[in-house]
Design a protein around this motif. Structure first.
Motif, PDB file in Angstrom:
ATOM      1  N   ARG A   1      67.142  59.078 -38.998  1.00 29.60           N
ATOM      2  CA  ARG A   1      66.785  59.865 -40.183  1.00 29.60           C
ATOM      3  C   ARG A   1      65.811  59.100 -41.088  1.00 29.60           C
ATOM      4  NH1 ARG A   1      71.408  62.404 -43.390  1.00 29.60           N
ATOM      5  NH2 ARG A   1      69.877  64.077 -43.635  1.00 29.60           N
ATOM      6  N   VAL A   2      64.941  58.310 -40.485  1.00 30.62           N
ATOM      7  CA  VAL A   2      63.909  57.604 -41.248  1.00 30.62           C
ATOM      8  C   VAL A   2      62.778  58.585 -41.539  1.00 30.62           C
ATOM      9  CG1 VAL A   2      62.272  55.693 -41.242  1.00 30.62           C
ATOM     10  CG2 VAL A   2      64.518  55.422 -40.156  1.00 30.62           C
ATOM     11  N   ARG A   3      62.362  58.658 -42.778  1.00 31.48           N
ATOM     12  CA  ARG A   3      61.336  59.613 -43.177  1.00 31.48           C
ATOM     13  C   ARG A   3      59.996  58.917 -43.380  1.00 31.48           C
ATOM     14  NH1 ARG A   3      64.709  62.248 -41.252  1.00 31.48           N
ATOM     15  NH2 ARG A   3      65.668  64.144 -42.103  1.00 31.48           N
ATOM     16  N   ALA A   4      58.923  59.652 -43.091  1.00 28.70           N
ATOM     17  CA  ALA A   4      57.565  59.126 -43.217  1.00 28.70           C
ATOM     18  C   ALA A   4      57.175  59.004 -44.691  1.00 28.70           C
ATOM     19  CB  ALA A   4      56.584  60.037 -42.493  1.00 28.70           C
TER      20      ALA A   4
ATOM     21  N   THR B   1      67.796  65.345 -48.865  1.00 32.19           N
ATOM     22  CA  THR B   1      67.532  64.437 -49.983  1.00 32.19           C
ATOM     23  C   THR B   1      68.097  63.053 -49.729  1.00 32.19           C
ATOM     24  OG1 THR B   1      67.326  66.140 -51.687  1.00 32.19           O
ATOM     25  CG2 THR B   1      68.122  64.004 -52.405  1.00 32.19           C
ATOM     26  N   ASP B   2      69.273  62.980 -49.109  1.00 32.35           N
ATOM     27  CA  ASP B   2      69.877  61.674 -48.860  1.00 32.35           C
ATOM     28  C   ASP B   2      69.015  60.818 -47.949  1.00 32.35           C
ATOM     29  OD1 ASP B   2      70.323  63.471 -46.809  1.00 32.35           O
ATOM     30  OD2 ASP B   2      72.264  62.623 -46.244  1.00 32.35           O
ATOM     31  N   ALA B   3      68.461  61.416 -46.892  1.00 32.07           N
ATOM     32  CA  ALA B   3      67.624  60.656 -45.962  1.00 32.07           C
ATOM     33  C   ALA B   3      66.346  60.175 -46.641  1.00 32.07           C
ATOM     34  CB  ALA B   3      67.285  61.516 -44.745  1.00 32.07           C
ATOM     35  N   LYS B   4      65.753  61.016 -47.462  1.00 30.10           N
ATOM     36  CA  LYS B   4      64.509  60.635 -48.136  1.00 30.10           C
ATOM     37  C   LYS B   4      64.760  59.549 -49.175  1.00 30.10           C
ATOM     38  CE  LYS B   4      62.763  65.305 -47.376  1.00 30.10           C
ATOM     39  NZ  LYS B   4      62.486  66.626 -47.976  1.00 30.10           N
ATOM     40  N   ALA B   5      65.844  59.689 -49.932  1.00 28.77           N
ATOM     41  CA  ALA B   5      66.150  58.681 -50.951  1.00 28.77           C
ATOM     42  C   ALA B   5      66.427  57.326 -50.317  1.00 28.77           C
ATOM     43  CB  ALA B   5      67.345  59.134 -51.784  1.00 28.77           C
ATOM     44  N   LEU B   6      67.221  57.310 -49.251  1.00 25.45           N
ATOM     45  CA  LEU B   6      67.536  56.036 -48.606  1.00 25.45           C
ATOM     46  C   LEU B   6      66.320  55.447 -47.901  1.00 25.45           C
ATOM     47  CD1 LEU B   6      71.140  56.572 -47.200  1.00 25.45           C
ATOM     48  CD2 LEU B   6      70.415  55.270 -49.195  1.00 25.45           C
ATOM     49  N   SER B   7      65.405  56.286 -47.447  1.00 25.51           N
ATOM     50  CA  SER B   7      64.167  55.760 -46.861  1.00 25.51           C
ATOM     51  C   SER B   7      63.342  55.045 -47.920  1.00 25.51           C
ATOM     52  CB  SER B   7      63.356  56.899 -46.234  1.00 25.51           C
ATOM     53  OG  SER B   7      64.018  57.450 -45.116  1.00 25.51           O
TER      54      SER B   7
END
Length: 457
Positions: A90-93, A55-61
């Protein structure tokens, strides 16, 4: 300015792997990491195993994309180009972020709002100038807006008081006489929703968060006439704050105004002319007077909520629309219901500055809230919370950059400090960003970068 070469002698190739277009994301992400934003969201938001992993990676992306100017889920791809992979991991698409947003429910949105509130408290501690002056006098402004939507498939959309189909969002901001507003909390409602719905509980929440963020002195809640109701005034007083609310134009209010004597009016001059609401002509002078009003006397609708407080009245001449002579002087009246102890001109000026919340709406509309990107209501609600969180991060970054950027619009911050092209140079295990020479806001960017990076010897 003109082209220096002929059209045939210029070509384009997208093949540079060491370039990035948003060098400002480097200090911005460092600022977010400095307050533990990713860990905070990961601890408080639990979507389950289906879409809740990382969740942290997606939120920050999502936040990084919004900082860079993304106003839709597809636009989040702006953080995946050139050398961005060499600066961030950890950049998410966009598709991953979209699935994550669609996994939200109302409870998850409240969890995210809790994390955003705590992030504001930490930002205030990390950047003291962000909320300068709120320990002496703080203003909490609340207002609602309709964001237009198109089609019938967007959940919750409907026709509200503006007559257009859309979604209604309510926000509360915190500011002082010397600092720009930050967003305390926000809620998304259906398009047919009345502006006052849920406002009382939201004000209670906003005042509590303002106290945690450092507003230990006097707090004044400002609102327009849509929020002139017994439950809202009672909630403000129960939270230990003062109120300054535009009084609704009704028979009782007009009767009190009519009892003001002609000798009780005081002439004032506007620092900045304002347009006449009827003719649009600029008004440079007005008259103000003060009396008292007992409001919410209907014991059926407002049991135990009767309030007697000051009624500050401002009147402006009703300008003629033709060449016909004036038989008698006519006025436009604007009444303010307040329990503050400021003198009459100061109280009137403070209330007129409630319009500062319109600038916050304009900033949101100029960035992530250009439209609501999803068909699902909870996903759009989560998008709203993340947009408000991004707004506060940009405000903090502006305070670290320079005095000018501390109050600049977020669009200006994005142009000056975020969307700067840079070439990545890696030598001796160190990364250097080569930015354009003669960048007009080089000193401001350098100030932001230095404030967010601790360089090891």
């Amino acid at each position: 300015m003109r082209s220096s070469h002929s059209a045939g002698s210029v070509s384009v190739r997208f093949d540079e792997e060491s370039l990035v277009s948003c060098a400002g994301l480097v200090p911005m992400l460092r600022l977010a990491e400095g307050i533990g934003l990713g860990v905070l969201i990961d601890e408080r938001v639990d979507l389950g195993m289906a879409v809740g992993a990382n969740t942290d990676a997606k939120a920050l992306s999502v936040v990084a994309g919004m900082v860079a100017g993304a106003d839709s889920i597809d636009d989040l791809d702006v953080i995946r180009h050139g050398g961005m992979g060499r600066l961030f991991d950890r950049v998410r698409a966009p598709s991953t972020c979209g699935s994550w947003l669609r996994g939200f429910t109302h409870g998850h949105v409240r969890q995210l709002a809790s994390a955003a509130g705590e992030a504001l408290v930490r930002l205030a501690g990390r950047v003291p100038s962000l909320l300068a002056g709120v320990d002496r006098l703080a203003f909490v402004d609340i207002d609602a807006k309709i964001k237009r939507t198109y089609g019938h498939r967007k959940q919750g959309s409907g026709f509200g008081y503006t007559g257009v189909r859309g979604l209604n969002h309510l926000i509360a901001t915190l500011s002082s006489p010397v600092c720009a507003p930050v967003i305390l909390t926000a809620r998304l409602r259906g398009g047919t929703c009345d502006s006052r719905r849920g406002a009382a509980s939201m004000i209670t929440e906003a005042i509590g968060l303002a106290r945690r963020a450092g507003a230990t002195g006097m707090i004044v809640v400002r609102a327009d006439s849509a929020f002139f109701t017994g439950p809202i005034i009672a909630a403000i007083r129960a939270a230990g704050a003062s109120f300054s609310v535009t009084a609704q134009k009704n028979v009782a209010t007009q009767a009190v105004i009519d009892r003001i004597g002609e000798d009780d009016w005081t002439e004032i001059a506007y620092r900045h002319p304002i347009p006449d609401p009827d003719t649009g002509e600029l008004i440079t002078h007005a008259q103000i007077a003060e009396t008292t009003l007992t409001a919410f006397v209907n014991t059926t609708q407002n049991p135990g909520r009767q309030v007697t407080a000051r009624l500050l009245v401002r009147r402006t001449p009703r300008n003629k629309r033709n060449d016909q002579g004036e038989l008698f002087r006519a006025w436009n009246y604007h009444a303010i219901f307040t329990d503050t102890g400021f003198d009459l001109p100061t109280a009137d000026q403070h209330h007129r500055e409630h319009a500062i919340i319109e600038q916050v709406f304009a900033d949101l509309n100029d960035s992530a809230l250009a439209h609501f990107p999803s068909g699902r209501f909870p996903a759009n609600h989560a998008w709203l919370i993340l947009a408000c969180l991004t707004h506060n991060l940009l405000r903090a970054a502006g305070c670290l950059a320079s005095v000018f950027h501390a109050k600049a619009r977020t669009g200006t911050l994005r142009r000056h400090l975020i969307t700067i092209p840079a070439r990545i140079i890696r030598t001796a295990r160190r990364i250097t960003l080569r930015l354009p020479t003669n960048w007009p806001w080089q000193a401001s960017y350098q100030g932001l970068f230095t404030a967010t990076h601790t360089r090891t010897p």
